[in-house]
Design a protein around this motif. Structure first.
Motif, PDB file in Angstrom:
ATOM      1  N   CYS A 132       0.842  -1.190   0.000  1.00  0.00           N
ATOM      2  CA  CYS A 132       0.000   0.000   0.000  1.00  0.00           C
ATOM      3  C   CYS A 132       0.876   1.239   0.000  1.00  0.00           C
ATOM      4  O   CYS A 132       1.731   1.402   0.865  1.00  0.00           O
ATOM      5  CB  CYS A 132      -0.933   0.027   1.199  1.00  0.00           C
TER       6      CYS A 132
ATOM      7  N   ALA B  46      -0.638   4.465  -0.502  1.00  0.00           N
ATOM      8  CA  ALA B  46      -1.541   5.615  -0.453  1.00  0.00           C
ATOM      9  C   ALA B  46      -1.092   6.569   0.652  1.00  0.00           C
ATOM     10  O   ALA B  46      -0.138   6.291   1.376  1.00  0.00           O
ATOM     11  CB  ALA B  46      -2.971   5.135  -0.224  1.00  0.00           C
TER      12      ALA B  46
ATOM     13  N   CYS C 236      -0.225   5.425   4.373  1.00  0.00           N
ATOM     14  CA  CYS C 236       0.999   4.633   4.487  1.00  0.00           C
ATOM     15  C   CYS C 236       2.221   5.484   4.138  1.00  0.00           C
ATOM     16  O   CYS C 236       3.298   5.285   4.697  1.00  0.00           O
ATOM     17  CB  CYS C 236       0.917   3.377   3.617  1.00  0.00           C
TER      18      CYS C 236
ATOM     19  N   TYR D  77      -3.654   0.969  -3.804  1.00  0.00           N
ATOM     20  CA  TYR D  77      -4.044   2.173  -3.091  1.00  0.00           C
ATOM     21  C   TYR D  77      -5.071   1.824  -2.046  1.00  0.00           C
ATOM     22  O   TYR D  77      -6.245   1.756  -2.310  1.00  0.00           O
ATOM     23  CB  TYR D  77      -4.494   3.274  -4.047  1.00  0.00           C
ATOM     24  N   CYS D  78      -4.554   1.486  -0.921  1.00  0.00           N
ATOM     25  CA  CYS D  78      -5.267   1.336   0.330  1.00  0.00           C
ATOM     26  C   CYS D  78      -5.802  -0.063   0.595  1.00  0.00           C
ATOM     27  O   CYS D  78      -6.607  -0.603  -0.146  1.00  0.00           O
ATOM     28  CB  CYS D  78      -6.400   2.336   0.468  1.00  0.00           C
TER      29      CYS D  78
ATOM     30  N   GLY E 231      -6.939  -0.476   3.771  1.00  0.00           N
ATOM     31  CA  GLY E 231      -7.812  -0.214   4.918  1.00  0.00           C
ATOM     32  C   GLY E 231      -7.153  -0.475   6.264  1.00  0.00           C
ATOM     33  O   GLY E 231      -7.825  -0.697   7.257  1.00  0.00           O
TER      34      GLY E 231
ATOM     35  N   CYS F  52      -5.030   1.805   7.647  1.00  0.00           N
ATOM     36  CA  CYS F  52      -4.366   3.103   7.570  1.00  0.00           C
ATOM     37  C   CYS F  52      -3.801   3.599   8.889  1.00  0.00           C
ATOM     38  O   CYS F  52      -3.017   4.532   8.911  1.00  0.00           O
ATOM     39  CB  CYS F  52      -5.343   4.125   7.030  1.00  0.00           C
TER      40      CYS F  52
ATOM     41  N   ASP G  20     -10.879   5.366  -0.226  1.00  0.00           N
ATOM     42  CA  ASP G  20     -10.111   6.494   0.298  1.00  0.00           C
ATOM     43  C   ASP G  20      -9.034   6.023   1.253  1.00  0.00           C
ATOM     44  O   ASP G  20      -9.309   5.263   2.175  1.00  0.00           O
ATOM     45  CB  ASP G  20     -11.025   7.462   1.059  1.00  0.00           C
ATOM     46  N   SER G  21      -7.822   6.538   1.046  1.00  0.00           N
ATOM     47  CA  SER G  21      -6.782   6.260   2.018  1.00  0.00           C
ATOM     48  C   SER G  21      -7.134   6.962   3.328  1.00  0.00           C
ATOM     49  O   SER G  21      -7.619   8.076   3.322  1.00  0.00           O
ATOM     50  CB  SER G  21      -5.450   6.775   1.507  1.00  0.00           C
TER      51      SER G  21
ATOM     52  N   PHE H 128     -11.421   3.351   7.082  1.00  0.00           N
ATOM     53  CA  PHE H 128     -11.557   1.915   7.297  1.00  0.00           C
ATOM     54  C   PHE H 128     -12.824   1.590   8.076  1.00  0.00           C
ATOM     55  O   PHE H 128     -13.008   0.478   8.530  1.00  0.00           O
ATOM     56  CB  PHE H 128     -10.327   1.359   8.030  1.00  0.00           C
TER      57      PHE H 128
ATOM     58  N   TYR I 225     -10.734   2.659  -8.277  1.00  0.00           N
ATOM     59  CA  TYR I 225     -11.114   3.617  -7.231  1.00  0.00           C
ATOM     60  C   TYR I 225     -12.384   4.360  -7.599  1.00  0.00           C
ATOM     61  O   TYR I 225     -13.240   4.619  -6.764  1.00  0.00           O
ATOM     62  CB  TYR I 225      -9.956   4.603  -7.007  1.00  0.00           C
TER      63      TYR I 225
ATOM     64  N   GLY J 200      -9.857  11.778   2.759  1.00  0.00           N
ATOM     65  CA  GLY J 200      -9.312  10.896   1.730  1.00  0.00           C
ATOM     66  C   GLY J 200      -8.477  11.636   0.707  1.00  0.00           C
ATOM     67  O   GLY J 200      -8.152  12.815   0.884  1.00  0.00           O
TER      68      GLY J 200
END
Lengths: 141, 535
Positions: free
Chosen positions: A77, A79, A82, A108-109, A111, A113, B200-201, B204, B273, B390
Motif C-alpha cells: 500500500c 496511499a 501509508c 491504493y489502500c 484499509g 491506515c 479512500d486512504s 476503514f 477507485y 481521503g
C-alpha cells in the motif's frame, strides 16, 4: 475438459445473475490467472456481447490481467496514510529483495491506515511493516 | 475455563491476532473471536473478564495467564507508549512479567479513548461475535427492522428524514429525501445498492463495520427495501477487502430468513477507485466499464438497470436500524451540530500515536482529534498537516485546527469531511510531493469519461514538476520568430503557479464527478499553506 469448455461452464454458472460479466471475469481470473483474448472471445459469445465490449471492461479494471504471471504478488500500500508512516523509504529494499522472482505491486489502500505500512500476500494482510519485516515478507512469498 | 476475547478484524489479523489466539487455545483457554474495539495501536488486543492487554505477541500469552494482581491496575499506563512491532520478524525473547504488566490497559470500556465516544453505528464494536445471530439479537438486533415493517413505508422515510441522517459516503445528501424520491418513483423493479467501495486512504470504518457487525448493514438494507418497495439489494465491496467479502457472504447466508422476502447479494469490485462514485458503481454492477454517468437522471429515478435505486454508503445504512428502533429518530437528531446530525465514525490514521475508530457526535475540533485523542504523531515529531476526507480532501494546516467537524464548516474552509478519515503527517512530509501525488492518483484512477479529469490530471503532474524545477525555458517551437503570441522568454514559477490554479479551477467546475472535481482540494491547499515545498 478443454479450456473453452471450462470457460463456457463458468459463463453458464453465472448466467442467471443480473449483470454477470464482472463475476465471470473474477472467476476466470481466479482460475486461469488472466483474462486473455481467447477468454474474451468465449465470454463475449456466451453473453451476446461484442469482443470489444468485453475487452473494454477487462482493460478498465486493474484486477484483470491480459496474460498470466506465475510470480507470487506482494501488494504494497502506497496511499497517503501509508506514505505518512514512511512506506516510500521501504520500496527500494522490497524491490531489491523481490528481484525477478516476486512481483511487488502498488495498491491504493488496504484499509489498515492506522497501522501502516501495510502489504498483502494472497489473502493475508501484514501491518506495521518496517524494512526487515517487509523484506522477510517478500522473501517468504 | 478462562474465556479470552480477541478480534478477528483484518487489522488485528494483520498484526498477528491469529497466532496469539492459537497460543491461548493451546494453553487451554476458550477463545472467542469478536469484532474490534477500534483501538488500533493496541491490536492484537486481548480481553479477559473485561480487562485488556495490548499489543499482545505470542510471547506475552503465558505471562498474561499467570495469576497476578494486575486486574486492579489503573488505566492506560505503559501500553500506549509501546512501540508497534512489525509482524513476521523474530520476536524479542519472552519479556519479564514487568513487560507484560506494561501491556495491561485495565478495564477496556473505561479506556479514555472509548469512554469519550458516543457509539451508535459501532455500538457492538468489540462486544459481539460478528457472525453470531444470537449475539446480534441479544444486543437489540432486528428491532429496527421489526418496527419498520409494522409501519407504512412513507412513515419509515419520514422518520429517516426527521433523524437528520445524511449520506456518510462524502456528499452528505439527506438519506430520507433520497429514499422518499425512490419510494415515489415508478419502475418495474427497485434496488437497494450499498456502496462499500471504500477506496479512500485513511478510511476503514466501512471495512470494520462489514467485518465486525455485518448484520447491522444487512438490517439497514432490509429497512431501506421496505421503505422504498425494493426487492433486491447489492453490496458492492472492493476486492482489496477479502475478509469483509467473506464475512458478508456468510452473514447473508445466515440472515436469509430474517430479511426475507428481501434478497441481497455481494458483488466484488475489481480495483477501480472511481467505482466508489455512485453512477460508476452502478455501471460496474451492470457489468460495464466503471465510467461515470452524467446526472440527471439521478440514480434515485434511473439507477441500476434503469430502475429507481437507493445508493447509500455502508455507514449510512448501518445507522438506520438504530434510527428505526423505538424513539431512535428523535435521539439521533438530538445529537450533532448545526445541520450535521447524529454521530460520525471518524477514522484517525496516518502518522498518529493512537490511531483507530472514533465515533462521536459532529462538532469535535480537529485539534482534539489529532492531539487529545490521537496523541500527536507516532514519530514524536511535530504535526505538519492533516488530510481530512481521503485523497480528494484538503490538507489542513495546524493553524486551522479549531475547525469543527461539520459538513458546512469544512465546505466554508474549502475542505471536505468526505468519509470521515483523517490522515496525520509529521514535519518530514513534503507537501509539494503530496500535491503531485494527488494529481498522479487522479490520472491513474480517472475513468476517462470527462476531459478535465482525464487530461487535466496528467497536465497537473507536469505543471507541478515544472513549478518545482523553477519554471522552464522557451522550447524550440516557442522560440520560432513566427510564434508572435508565444512566451518568448520561457515561463517563470509564478506563471506556472497561475496556470496550475487555472487548471484546478477547470477541473473543479468542469469534471463530471468528485474525482476530477475534488482533486484540486489537496493540490491547492498544499500550494497555499506550504508554498515553500513547491520551490
Amino acid at each position: 475438459m478443454t479450456i473453452d469448455e471450462r470457460l463456457a461452464e463458468i459463463c453458464a454458472e453465472h448466467g442467471l445473475l443480473e449483470g454477470p460479466l464482472l463475476p465471470i471475469l473474477h472467476a476466470v481470473q481466479a482460475e486461469f490467472g488472466c483474462v486473455d483474448a481467447e477468454a474474451e472471445r468465449t465470454i463475449a459469445k456466451a453473453l451476446n456481447l461484442s469482443r470489444a465490449e468485453v475487452h473494454g471492461v477487462v482493460s478498465f479494471y486493474h484486477d484483470f490481467r491480459p496474460a498470466p504471471d506465475s510470480r507470487p504478488e506482494v501488494q504494497l500500500c502506497r496511499a497517503e496514510a501509508c506514505q505518512a508512516r514512511g512506506v516510500e523509504a521501504l520500496v527500494s529494499a522490497a524491490e531489491a529483495a523481490a528481484g525477478e522472482r516476486v512481483r511487488v505491486s502498488t495498491v491504493y489502500c488496504l484499509g489498515l491506515c492506522s497501522a501502516g505500512p501495510a502489504a498483502r500476500l494472497g489473502d493475508r494482510l501484514h501491518a506495521r511493516l518496517d524494512e526487515a519485516a517487509l523484506v522477510a515478507l517478500v522473501r517468504s512469498a | 475455563m478462562t474465556v479470552v476475547r480477541i478480534s478477528d478484524d483484518a487489522l488485528a489479523l494483520a498484526c498477528g491476532a491469529d497466532a496469539v489466539a492459537a497460543e491461548f487455545a493451546r494453553l487451554g483457554c476458550k477463545v472467542e473471536r469478536v469484532s474490534s474495539w477500534g483501538m488500533h495501536w493496541l491490536e492484537p488486543l486481548v480481553e479477559i473478564d473485561g480487562v485488556g492487554w495490548g499489543p499482545v505477541g505470542v510471547s506475552d500469552v503465558a505471562a498474561i495467564l499467570k495469576p497476578s494482581p494486575l486486574q486492579g491496575r489503573g488505566l492506560g499506563e505503559g501500553a500506549v507508549e509501546q512501540a508497534p512491532r512489525p509482524t513476521d520478524i523474530p520476536r524479542p525473547p519472552t519479556p519479564s512479567p514487568e513487560g507484560e504488566r506494561e501491556k495491561c490497559i485495565g478495564p477496556i470500556v473505561d479506556h479514555p479513548f472509548l469512554a469519550r465516544q458516543q457509539r451508535l453505528t459501532f455500538a457492538r464494536a468489540g462486544k459481539t461475535r460478528p457472525l453470531s445471530l444470537d449475539d446480534y439479537a441479544a444486543t437489540g438486533g432486528w428491532a429496527g427492522l421489526d418496527r419498520a415493517r409494522s409501519l407504512p413505508p412513507e412513515q419509515v422515510c419520514a422518520e429517516v428524514t426527521a433523524s437528520g441522517l445524511r449520506g456518510r459516503g462524502g456528499a452528505g445528501f439527506p438519506a430520507g429525501i433520497k429514499w422518499e424520491t425512490v419510494r415515489t418513483a415508478s419502475g418495474p423493479r427497485k434496488y437497494i445498492v450499498c456502496n462499500a467501495d471504500e477506496g479512500d486512504s485513511g478510511t476503514f470504518a466501512d471495512r470494520m463495520l462489514m467485518e465486525g457487525d455485518p448484520f447491522a448493514l444487512i438490517e439497514g438494507m432490509a429497512i431501506a427495501a421496505h421503505a422504498v418497495g425494493a426487492q433486491v439489494g447489492y453490496i458492492y465491496v472492493r476486492s482489496e477487502y477479502p475478509h469483509a467479502i467473506a464475512k458478508l457472504k456468510s452473514a447473508l447466508g445466515l440472515a436469509e430468513l430474517p430479511i426475507s422476502p428481501f434478497r441481497c447479494e455481494v458483488r466484488v469490485g475489481a480495483g477501480a477507485y472511481v467505482c466508489g462514485e455512485e453512477t460508476s458503481l452502478l455501471n460496474s454492477l451492470e457489468g460495464k466499464r466503471g465510467e461515470v454517468r452524467a446526472k440527471p437522471p439521478l440514480p434515485a429515478i434511473e439507477g441500476l438497470f434503469g430502475c429507481p435505486t437507493v445508493v447509500n454508503n455502508v455507514l449510512t445504512l448501518a445507522a438506520v436500524p438504530h434510527i428505526l428502533a423505538q424513539g431512535g429518530s428523535t435521539a439521533y437528531s438530538a445529537l450533532g451540530f448545526a445541520r450535521s446530525k447524529g454521530t460520525m465514525p471518524i477514522q484517525i490514521a496516518g502518522n498518529v500515536k493512537h490511531g483507530g475508530l472514533y465515533e462521536t457526535a459532529f462538532g469535535v475540533t480537529l485539534r482534539e482529534l489529532v492531539y487529545d485523542i490521537g496523541g500527536g504523531t507516532a514519530s514524536g515529531r511535530p504535526v505538519k498537516a492533516v488530510q481530512v476526507g481521503g485523497p480528494l480532501g484538503a490538507y489542513l494546516h495546524p493553524d486551522q485546527f479549531e475547525i469543527a467537524f461539520d459538513y458546512e464548516a469544512y465546505t466554508a474552509a474549502d475542505a471536505l469531511i468526505g468519509h470521515g478519515g483523517i490522515v496525520v503527517f509529521d514535519d518530514t512530509a513534503d507537501m509539494g510531493n503530496m500535491a503531485r501525488f494527488a494529481m498522479e492518483f487522479c490520472a491513474a484512477e480517472s475513468c476517462g469519461k470527462c476531459t478535465p479529469c482525464r487530461i487535466g490530471a496528467v497536465r497537473g503532474v507536469e505543471l507541478i514538476d515544472r513549478i518545482r524545477a523553477g519554471g522552464r525555458a522557451a522550447d524550440a517551437v516557442e522560440a520560432l520568430p513566427q510564434m508572435h503570441n508565444a512566451a518568448q522568454h520561457g515561463r517563470s514559477t509564478s506563471d506556472e503557479i497561475a496556470l496550475l490554479e487555472d487548471l484546478c479551477e477547470t477541473m473543479k467546475f468542469g469534471s463530471l464527478c468528485a474525482l476530477g472535481g475534488f482533486t484540486p482540494y489537496p493540490v491547492l491547499s498544499a500550494l497555499r499553506q506550504w508554498p515553500e515545498d513547491f520551490a
